[in-house]
Design a protein around this motif. Structure first.
Motif, PDB file in Angstrom:
ATOM      1  N   GLU A   6       0.826  -1.202   0.000  1.00 19.24           N
ATOM      2  CA  GLU A   6       0.000   0.000   0.000  1.00 19.24           C
ATOM      3  C   GLU A   6       0.865   1.259   0.000  1.00 19.24           C
ATOM      4  OE1 GLU A   6      -2.098  -2.905   2.968  1.00 19.24           O
ATOM      5  OE2 GLU A   6      -0.061  -2.238   2.488  1.00 19.24           O
ATOM      6  N   SER A   7       0.322   2.321  -0.549  1.00  9.50           N
ATOM      7  CA  SER A   7       0.964   3.624  -0.528  1.00  9.50           C
ATOM      8  C   SER A   7      -0.109   4.699  -0.622  1.00  9.50           C
ATOM      9  CB  SER A   7       1.975   3.768  -1.661  1.00  9.50           C
ATOM     10  OG  SER A   7       1.329   3.642  -2.913  1.00  9.50           O
ATOM     11  N   GLY A   8       0.286   5.934  -0.335  1.00  9.35           N
ATOM     12  CA  GLY A   8      -0.626   7.054  -0.503  1.00  9.35           C
ATOM     13  C   GLY A   8      -1.218   7.601   0.768  1.00  9.35           C
ATOM     14  N   GLY A   9      -0.932   6.973   1.898  1.00  9.61           N
ATOM     15  CA  GLY A   9      -1.448   7.484   3.160  1.00  9.61           C
ATOM     16  C   GLY A   9      -0.751   8.773   3.555  1.00  9.61           C
ATOM     17  N   GLY A  10      -1.265   9.406   4.608  1.00  8.02           N
ATOM     18  CA  GLY A  10      -0.655  10.640   5.082  1.00  8.02           C
ATOM     19  C   GLY A  10      -1.568  11.405   5.998  1.00  8.02           C
ATOM     20  N   LEU A  11      -1.198  12.658   6.241  1.00  7.44           N
ATOM     21  CA  LEU A  11      -1.966  13.551   7.097  1.00  7.44           C
ATOM     22  C   LEU A  11      -2.727  14.545   6.232  1.00  7.44           C
ATOM     23  CD1 LEU A  11      -2.649  14.799   9.879  1.00  7.44           C
ATOM     24  CD2 LEU A  11      -0.523  16.133   9.670  1.00  7.44           C
ATOM     25  N   VAL A  12      -4.022  14.682   6.490  1.00  8.17           N
ATOM     26  CA  VAL A  12      -4.853  15.596   5.701  1.00  8.17           C
ATOM     27  C   VAL A  12      -5.881  16.247   6.624  1.00  8.17           C
ATOM     28  CG1 VAL A  12      -6.505  13.781   5.093  1.00  8.17           C
ATOM     29  CG2 VAL A  12      -6.224  15.773   3.583  1.00  8.17           C
ATOM     30  N   TRP A  36     -10.307  -3.055   0.673  1.00  5.89           N
ATOM     31  CA  TRP A  36      -9.649  -2.219   1.663  1.00  5.89           C
ATOM     32  C   TRP A  36     -10.356  -2.411   3.008  1.00  5.89           C
ATOM     33  CZ3 TRP A  36      -5.204   0.415   0.789  1.00  5.89           C
ATOM     34  CH2 TRP A  36      -4.844   0.630  -0.533  1.00  5.89           C
ATOM     35  N   PHE A  37      -9.540  -2.603   4.028  1.00  2.00           N
ATOM     36  CA  PHE A  37     -10.011  -2.623   5.407  1.00  2.00           C
ATOM     37  C   PHE A  37      -9.287  -1.518   6.161  1.00  2.00           C
ATOM     38  CE2 PHE A  37     -12.364  -6.673   5.961  1.00  2.00           C
ATOM     39  CZ  PHE A  37     -12.163  -7.223   4.708  1.00  2.00           C
ATOM     40  N   ARG A  38      -9.758  -1.187   7.348  1.00  3.92           N
ATOM     41  CA  ARG A  38      -9.062  -0.190   8.155  1.00  3.92           C
ATOM     42  C   ARG A  38      -9.147  -0.566   9.630  1.00  3.92           C
ATOM     43  NH1 ARG A  38     -13.053   5.090   7.293  1.00  3.92           N
ATOM     44  NH2 ARG A  38     -14.846   4.307   8.491  1.00  3.92           N
ATOM     45  N   TYR A  95      -5.589  -1.168   5.160  1.00 10.54           N
ATOM     46  CA  TYR A  95      -4.973  -2.383   4.660  1.00 10.54           C
ATOM     47  C   TYR A  95      -5.624  -2.819   3.345  1.00 10.54           C
ATOM     48  CZ  TYR A  95      -3.123  -2.890   9.398  1.00 10.54           C
ATOM     49  OH  TYR A  95      -2.485  -2.695  10.591  1.00 10.54           O
ATOM     50  N   CYS A  96      -4.794  -3.236   2.416  1.00  8.93           N
ATOM     51  CA  CYS A  96      -5.261  -3.841   1.180  1.00  8.93           C
ATOM     52  C   CYS A  96      -5.320  -5.356   1.387  1.00  8.93           C
ATOM     53  CB  CYS A  96      -4.282  -3.490   0.065  1.00  8.93           C
ATOM     54  SG  CYS A  96      -4.618  -4.247  -1.523  1.00  8.93           S
ATOM     55  N   ALA A  97      -6.298  -6.021   0.763  1.00 10.95           N
ATOM     56  CA  ALA A  97      -6.437  -7.461   0.914  1.00 10.95           C
ATOM     57  C   ALA A  97      -6.940  -8.088  -0.374  1.00 10.95           C
ATOM     58  CB  ALA A  97      -7.403  -7.784   2.053  1.00 10.95           C
ATOM     59  N   ALA A  98      -6.588  -9.351  -0.579  1.00 11.07           N
ATOM     60  CA  ALA A  98      -7.020 -10.102  -1.761  1.00 11.07           C
ATOM     61  C   ALA A  98      -7.666 -11.407  -1.332  1.00 11.07           C
ATOM     62  CB  ALA A  98      -5.834 -10.387  -2.667  1.00 11.07           C
ATOM     63  N   GLY A  99      -8.852 -11.683  -1.881  1.00  9.21           N
ATOM     64  CA  GLY A  99      -9.586 -12.890  -1.536  1.00  9.21           C
ATOM     65  C   GLY A  99      -9.978 -13.680  -2.769  1.00  9.21           C
ATOM     66  N   PHE A 110     -18.840 -10.269   0.058  1.00 10.16           N
ATOM     67  CA  PHE A 110     -17.403 -10.491   0.231  1.00 10.16           C
ATOM     68  C   PHE A 110     -16.827  -9.466   1.171  1.00 10.16           C
ATOM     69  CE2 PHE A 110     -15.255 -13.666  -2.401  1.00 10.16           C
ATOM     70  CZ  PHE A 110     -13.980 -13.637  -1.854  1.00 10.16           C
ATOM     71  N   THR A 111     -17.409  -9.324   2.350  1.00 11.56           N
ATOM     72  CA  THR A 111     -16.986  -8.296   3.280  1.00 11.56           C
ATOM     73  C   THR A 111     -16.321  -8.830   4.543  1.00 11.56           C
ATOM     74  OG1 THR A 111     -19.138  -8.276   4.376  1.00 11.56           O
ATOM     75  CG2 THR A 111     -18.872  -6.814   2.481  1.00 11.56           C
ATOM     76  N   ASN A 112     -16.279 -10.145   4.685  1.00 14.55           N
ATOM     77  CA  ASN A 112     -15.705 -10.765   5.883  1.00 14.55           C
ATOM     78  C   ASN A 112     -14.190 -10.880   5.723  1.00 14.55           C
ATOM     79  OD1 ASN A 112     -14.843 -12.519   7.922  1.00 14.55           O
ATOM     80  ND2 ASN A 112     -16.784 -13.610   7.931  1.00 14.55           N
ATOM     81  N   ARG A 113     -13.453 -10.342   6.661  1.00 20.63           N
ATOM     82  CA  ARG A 113     -11.990 -10.357   6.524  1.00 20.63           C
ATOM     83  C   ARG A 113     -11.433 -11.775   6.515  1.00 20.63           C
ATOM     84  NH1 ARG A 113      -9.836  -7.845  12.302  1.00 20.63           N
ATOM     85  NH2 ARG A 113     -10.137  -9.688  13.574  1.00 20.63           N
ATOM     86  N   GLY A 114     -12.160 -12.738   7.053  1.00 22.67           N
ATOM     87  CA  GLY A 114     -11.694 -14.117   7.060  1.00 22.67           C
ATOM     88  C   GLY A 114     -11.631 -14.740   5.683  1.00 22.67           C
ATOM     89  N   GLU A 115     -12.298 -14.093   4.698  1.00 21.05           N
ATOM     90  CA  GLU A 115     -12.315 -14.628   3.347  1.00 21.05           C
ATOM     91  C   GLU A 115     -11.168 -14.101   2.497  1.00 21.05           C
ATOM     92  OE1 GLU A 115     -16.550 -15.693   1.916  1.00 21.05           O
ATOM     93  OE2 GLU A 115     -16.662 -13.617   2.608  1.00 21.05           O
ATOM     94  N   TYR A 116     -10.358 -13.238   3.081  1.00 22.16           N
ATOM     95  CA  TYR A 116      -9.255 -12.643   2.338  1.00 22.16           C
ATOM     96  C   TYR A 116      -7.963 -13.375   2.688  1.00 22.16           C
ATOM     97  CZ  TYR A 116     -12.410  -9.172   0.571  1.00 22.16           C
ATOM     98  OH  TYR A 116     -13.444  -8.570  -0.105  1.00 22.16           O
ATOM     99  N   ASN A 117      -7.262 -13.809   1.638  1.00 21.91           N
ATOM    100  CA  ASN A 117      -6.111 -14.679   1.817  1.00 21.91           C
ATOM    101  C   ASN A 117      -4.792 -13.928   2.011  1.00 21.91           C
ATOM    102  OD1 ASN A 117      -8.003 -15.714  -0.654  1.00 21.91           O
ATOM    103  ND2 ASN A 117      -7.555 -17.370   0.785  1.00 21.91           N
ATOM    104  N   TYR A 118      -4.706 -12.768   1.384  1.00 17.09           N
ATOM    105  CA  TYR A 118      -3.455 -12.020   1.393  1.00 17.09           C
ATOM    106  C   TYR A 118      -3.711 -10.606   1.891  1.00 17.09           C
ATOM    107  CZ  TYR A 118      -2.107 -15.853  -1.686  1.00 17.09           C
ATOM    108  OH  TYR A 118      -1.876 -17.089  -2.215  1.00 17.09           O
ATOM    109  N   TRP A 119      -2.711 -10.078   2.618  1.00 19.45           N
ATOM    110  CA  TRP A 119      -2.828  -8.751   3.220  1.00 19.45           C
ATOM    111  C   TRP A 119      -1.552  -7.951   3.016  1.00 19.45           C
ATOM    112  CZ3 TRP A 119      -7.238  -7.006   5.724  1.00 19.45           C
ATOM    113  CH2 TRP A 119      -8.233  -7.967   5.942  1.00 19.45           C
TER     114      TRP A 119
END
Length: 129
Positions: A6-12, A36-38, A95-99, A110-119
């Protein structure tokens, strides 16, 4: 080796905008939902938005609807989260995730974080009032 970076975060300031990016590598992600999760301090990691492998199906958590937009490039190697009208409550590590999705499911299922394999490792977003 699968990597999500991930990239692009910051203070705004409140009312401002940020665009997060997630670069995926190490395998083909054409059959994956990307999301995306947070996670805010002291809180559970929560779902923000997800997009199907084709890009035609998206789904958002209610607090960000109308303000955030998730998208992915045609090569399906990068996922974006455009965040507008940011609020202090949006402050979190994102966090970015792939399911894996072999059944071509609707994004709303497809909103359950348990279904996402990669983070990814996460990127900090801080919104000041």
């Amino acid at each position: 080796q699968v990597q999500l970076v991930e990239s692009g975060g910051g203070l705004v300031q409140a009312g401002g905008s940020l665009r997060l990016s997630c670069a995926a590598s190490g395998r083909t992600f054409t059959s994956y939902h990307m999301a995306w999760f947070r996670q805010a301090p002291g809180k559970e990691r929560e779902f923000v938005a997800t997009i199907s492998w084709s890009g035609r199906s998206t789904y958002y958590t209610e607090p960000v609807k109308g303000r955030f937009t998730i998208s992915r490039d045609s090569a399906r190697t990068t996922v974006y989260l455009q965040m507008n009208s940011l609020k202090p409550d949006d402050t979190a590590v994102y966090y970015c995730a792939a399911g894996l999705d072999l059944d071509y499911r609707s994004s709303s299922t497809f909103t359950n974080r348990g279904e996402y394999n990669y983070w990814g490792q996460g990127t900090q977003v801080t919104v000041s009032s």
